[in-house]
Design a protein around this motif. Structure first.
Motif, mmCIF file in Angstrom:
data_model
loop_
_atom_site.group_PDB
_atom_site.id
_atom_site.type_symbol
_atom_site.label_atom_id
_atom_site.label_comp_id
_atom_site.label_asym_id
_atom_site.label_seq_id
_atom_site.Cartn_x
_atom_site.Cartn_y
_atom_site.Cartn_z
ATOM 1 N N THR A 129 -65.244 1.799 30.401
ATOM 2 C CA THR A 129 -64.059 1.087 30.331
ATOM 3 C C THR A 129 -63.380 0.775 28.877
ATOM 4 O OG1 THR A 129 -65.133 -1.019 30.609
ATOM 5 C CG2 THR A 129 -64.731 0.275 32.687
ATOM 6 N N ILE A 130 -62.339 0.819 28.649
ATOM 7 C CA ILE A 130 -61.805 0.187 27.422
ATOM 8 C C ILE A 130 -60.784 -0.655 27.694
ATOM 9 C CG2 ILE A 130 -60.418 0.708 25.251
ATOM 10 C CD1 ILE A 130 -61.977 3.591 25.357
ATOM 11 N N SER A 131 -60.773 -1.881 27.252
ATOM 12 C CA SER A 131 -59.642 -2.788 27.377
ATOM 13 C C SER A 131 -58.828 -3.105 26.186
ATOM 14 C CB SER A 131 -60.342 -4.195 27.944
ATOM 15 O OG SER A 131 -59.423 -5.357 28.131
ATOM 16 N N ALA A 132 -57.528 -3.286 26.201
ATOM 17 C CA ALA A 132 -56.759 -3.748 25.051
ATOM 18 C C ALA A 132 -56.472 -5.310 25.071
ATOM 19 C CB ALA A 132 -55.284 -3.325 25.396
ATOM 20 N N THR A 133 -56.834 -5.761 26.031
ATOM 21 C CA THR A 133 -56.978 -7.583 25.767
ATOM 22 C C THR A 133 -58.254 -7.927 25.629
ATOM 23 O OG1 THR A 133 -57.336 -7.636 28.389
ATOM 24 C CG2 THR A 133 -54.981 -7.439 27.835
ATOM 25 N N ARG B 227 -60.848 -2.302 20.131
ATOM 26 C CA ARG B 227 -60.709 -2.748 21.813
ATOM 27 C C ARG B 227 -62.241 -2.698 22.587
ATOM 28 N NH1 ARG B 227 -55.393 0.357 23.949
ATOM 29 N NH2 ARG B 227 -54.018 -0.555 22.635
ATOM 30 N N LYS B 228 -62.286 -3.513 23.392
ATOM 31 C CA LYS B 228 -63.744 -3.623 24.034
ATOM 32 C C LYS B 228 -63.948 -2.409 24.879
ATOM 33 C CE LYS B 228 -66.032 -6.801 27.206
ATOM 34 N NZ LYS B 228 -65.805 -7.957 27.583
ATOM 35 N N THR B 229 -64.843 -1.785 24.529
ATOM 36 C CA THR B 229 -65.391 -0.552 25.214
ATOM 37 C C THR B 229 -66.975 -0.734 25.787
ATOM 38 O OG1 THR B 229 -64.513 0.933 23.589
ATOM 39 C CG2 THR B 229 -66.022 1.856 24.957
ATOM 40 N N GLU B 230 -66.907 -0.534 27.290
ATOM 41 C CA GLU B 230 -68.134 -0.874 27.927
ATOM 42 C C GLU B 230 -68.594 0.261 28.790
ATOM 43 O OE1 GLU B 230 -68.175 -5.634 29.007
ATOM 44 O OE2 GLU B 230 -66.498 -4.569 29.918
#
Length: 139
Positions: free
Chosen positions: A23-27, A5-8
């Motif tokens: 932040t972590i995003s599944a999409t 997942r995208k981690t920022e």
């Protein structure tokens, strides 16, 4: 099946008390953090913690089905305390019998463990260095 997942985060992603933000995003899309800040303030107000003096981090995680707010702070010399709130679609719930952090959050937590050891738990403690240390994923 596991998919990354995208981690920022960024060194300047801090709340008003110096809590590091991720932040972590599944999409794979950027996370709208505005939904998380009010809950973060509520959780912090419920905890007897001197937030400006406490090393801490929060994860705003847009999961596949719900939003997760993971707030972690270091105390008692070397213990990591956690609070997990989940937005069920109607309200935020903190219920450790039902919800916890997940495997994607563990990557941030592991990085934060190592940052804590390096910047605060060995040699000369420096909370500013801790707050500037971040897990940054390459795109």
């Amino acid at each position: 099946m596991f998919k990354p997942r995208k981690t920022e985060s960024a060194p300047d992603w801090l709340d008003d008390d110096g809590i590091k933000l991720y932040t972590i995003s599944a999409t794979g899309q950027p996370v709208d953090t505005s939904a998380y800040y009010p809950r973060l303030a509520e959780v912090k107000a419920l905890k007897a913690v001197d937030w400006p003096e406490t090393p801490a981090f929060a994860i705003f995680h847009d999961g596949a089905g719900m939003k997760y707010l993971v707030l972690c702070w270091w105390g008692n010399d070397n213990e990591l305390f956690t609070s997990v709130s989940v937005h069920t679609g109607e309200e935020w719930v903190e219920d450790p019998a039902r919800f916890s952090f997940c495997l994607w959050d563990l990557e941030v937590i592991w990085f934060e463990r190592n940052a804590f050891v390096e910047t605060l738990y060995s040699g000369a403690p420096d909370i500013r260095w801790y707050r500037a240390s971040r897990l940054i994923q390459e795109s």
